[in-house]
Motif scaffolding. Sequence first.
Motif, PDB file in Angstrom:
ATOM      1  N   GLY A  24       1.159   4.166   0.051  1.00 49.64           N
ATOM      2  CA  GLY A  24       1.575   4.351   1.236  1.00 49.64           C
ATOM      3  C   GLY A  24       2.751   5.293   1.438  1.00 49.64           C
ATOM      4  N   GLY A  25       2.888   5.714   2.622  1.00 53.33           N
ATOM      5  CA  GLY A  25       4.171   6.844   2.840  1.00 53.33           C
ATOM      6  C   GLY A  25       4.137   7.549   4.137  1.00 53.33           C
ATOM      7  N   LEU A  26       4.620   8.399   4.305  1.00 51.49           N
ATOM      8  CA  LEU A  26       4.871   9.318   5.374  1.00 51.49           C
ATOM      9  C   LEU A  26       3.897  10.617   5.281  1.00 51.49           C
ATOM     10  N   VAL A  27       3.041  10.803   6.065  1.00 55.35           N
ATOM     11  CA  VAL A  27       2.154  11.928   6.090  1.00 55.35           C
ATOM     12  C   VAL A  27       2.017  12.564   7.544  1.00 55.35           C
ATOM     13  N   GLN A  28       1.875  13.829   7.444  1.00 55.24           N
ATOM     14  CA  GLN A  28       1.569  14.375   8.650  1.00 55.24           C
ATOM     15  C   GLN A  28       0.078  14.579   9.155  1.00 55.24           C
ATOM     16  N   LEU A  39      -3.901  10.718   2.257  1.00 53.20           N
ATOM     17  CA  LEU A  39      -3.075   9.816   1.291  1.00 53.20           C
ATOM     18  C   LEU A  39      -4.117   9.133   0.652  1.00 53.20           C
ATOM     19  N   ARG A  40      -3.691   8.506  -0.523  1.00 58.47           N
ATOM     20  CA  ARG A  40      -4.731   7.808  -1.192  1.00 58.47           C
ATOM     21  C   ARG A  40      -3.862   6.408  -1.419  1.00 58.47           C
ATOM     22  N   LEU A  41      -4.505   5.196  -1.077  1.00 58.43           N
ATOM     23  CA  LEU A  41      -4.165   3.837  -1.524  1.00 58.43           C
ATOM     24  C   LEU A  41      -4.853   3.323  -2.485  1.00 58.43           C
ATOM     25  N   LYS A  63      -4.637  10.456  11.382  1.00 63.12           N
ATOM     26  CA  LYS A  63      -4.420  10.574  12.642  1.00 63.12           C
ATOM     27  C   LYS A  63      -3.075   9.622  13.119  1.00 63.12           C
ATOM     28  N   PRO A  64      -2.290   9.902  14.129  1.00 63.94           N
ATOM     29  CA  PRO A  64      -1.052   8.971  14.349  1.00 63.94           C
ATOM     30  C   PRO A  64      -1.644   7.680  14.714  1.00 63.94           C
ATOM     31  N   GLU A  65      -2.725   7.426  15.113  1.00 64.41           N
ATOM     32  CA  GLU A  65      -3.260   6.034  15.538  1.00 64.41           C
ATOM     33  C   GLU A  65      -3.497   5.364  14.116  1.00 64.41           C
ATOM     34  N   ASP A 125     -10.136 -14.354   0.159  1.00 62.71           N
ATOM     35  CA  ASP A 125      -9.382 -15.174  -0.280  1.00 62.71           C
ATOM     36  C   ASP A 125      -7.980 -14.930  -1.060  1.00 62.71           C
ATOM     37  N   TYR A 126      -7.708 -13.640  -1.364  1.00 62.55           N
ATOM     38  CA  TYR A 126      -6.581 -13.134  -1.861  1.00 62.55           C
ATOM     39  C   TYR A 126      -6.211 -11.875  -1.156  1.00 62.55           C
ATOM     40  N   TRP A 127      -4.896 -11.708  -1.156  1.00 60.88           N
ATOM     41  CA  TRP A 127      -4.332 -10.624  -0.423  1.00 60.88           C
ATOM     42  C   TRP A 127      -3.041  -9.849  -1.177  1.00 60.88           C
ATOM     43  N   GLY A 128      -3.004  -8.569  -0.942  1.00 61.42           N
ATOM     44  CA  GLY A 128      -1.960  -7.722  -1.667  1.00 61.42           C
ATOM     45  C   GLY A 128      -0.621  -7.965  -0.546  1.00 61.42           C
ATOM     46  N   GLN A 129       0.327  -7.098  -0.924  1.00 61.47           N
ATOM     47  CA  GLN A 129       1.383  -7.295  -0.312  1.00 61.47           C
ATOM     48  C   GLN A 129       1.577  -6.438   1.091  1.00 61.47           C
ATOM     49  N   GLY A 130       0.787  -5.254   0.838  1.00 59.89           N
ATOM     50  CA  GLY A 130       0.890  -4.462   2.010  1.00 59.89           C
ATOM     51  C   GLY A 130       1.562  -3.461   1.661  1.00 59.89           C
ATOM     52  N   THR A 131       1.107  -2.084   2.151  1.00 61.59           N
ATOM     53  CA  THR A 131       1.681  -0.790   2.108  1.00 61.59           C
ATOM     54  C   THR A 131       1.772  -0.126   3.296  1.00 61.59           C
ATOM     55  N   LEU A 132       2.835   0.396   3.823  1.00 58.22           N
ATOM     56  CA  LEU A 132       3.000   0.957   5.106  1.00 58.22           C
ATOM     57  C   LEU A 132       2.502   2.560   5.042  1.00 58.22           C
ATOM     58  N   VAL A 133       1.903   3.108   5.951  1.00 53.99           N
ATOM     59  CA  VAL A 133       1.281   4.351   6.089  1.00 53.99           C
ATOM     60  C   VAL A 133       1.838   4.545   7.556  1.00 53.99           C
ATOM     61  N   THR A 134       2.490   5.829   7.355  1.00 55.76           N
ATOM     62  CA  THR A 134       2.930   6.466   8.786  1.00 55.76           C
ATOM     63  C   THR A 134       2.579   7.950   8.837  1.00 55.76           C
ATOM     64  N   VAL A 135       1.905   8.119  10.137  1.00 53.46           N
ATOM     65  CA  VAL A 135       1.291   9.395  10.288  1.00 53.46           C
ATOM     66  C   VAL A 135       2.085  10.177  11.411  1.00 53.46           C
ATOM     67  N   SER A 136       2.680  11.162  11.128  1.00 55.05           N
ATOM     68  CA  SER A 136       3.446  11.847  12.126  1.00 55.05           C
ATOM     69  C   SER A 136       2.634  12.945  12.797  1.00 55.05           C
TER      70      SER A 136
END
Length: 126
Positions: A8-12, A17-19, A86-88, A114-125
Amino acid sequence: VQLQASGGGLVQAGGSLRLSCAASGRVFSNYAVGWFRQVPGKEREIVAGIRWSDGSTFYVDSVKGRFTISRENAKNTVSLQMNSVKPEDTAVYYCALDIAGVVHGSDYGPQFYDYWGQGTLVTVSS
């Protein structure tokens, strides 16, 4: 099984972006993996999924043609390539695993995994 989400990260808007979701503790066999996303105040929603046994995939309409889910068997990793973002698309993205490998499709909510990762934030500006 432990899942580690990253990428995750900030992208325009319009960018890419590749998770990645790396599994440890058990080798993928007949599992199913899904990518979800969640924004504050809203329910966690499915974005895409892949069934390990045959590689079949599904996407929700909002990401079709833009996102691609794929697997790397040797690395026990599932990736989500996000193009033309997209921003959404801004959200915390989670990967999740269904042990039985039967959960496949947008009708299956978070409770079926059954199992989950911890999450990664994606921010689209914009």
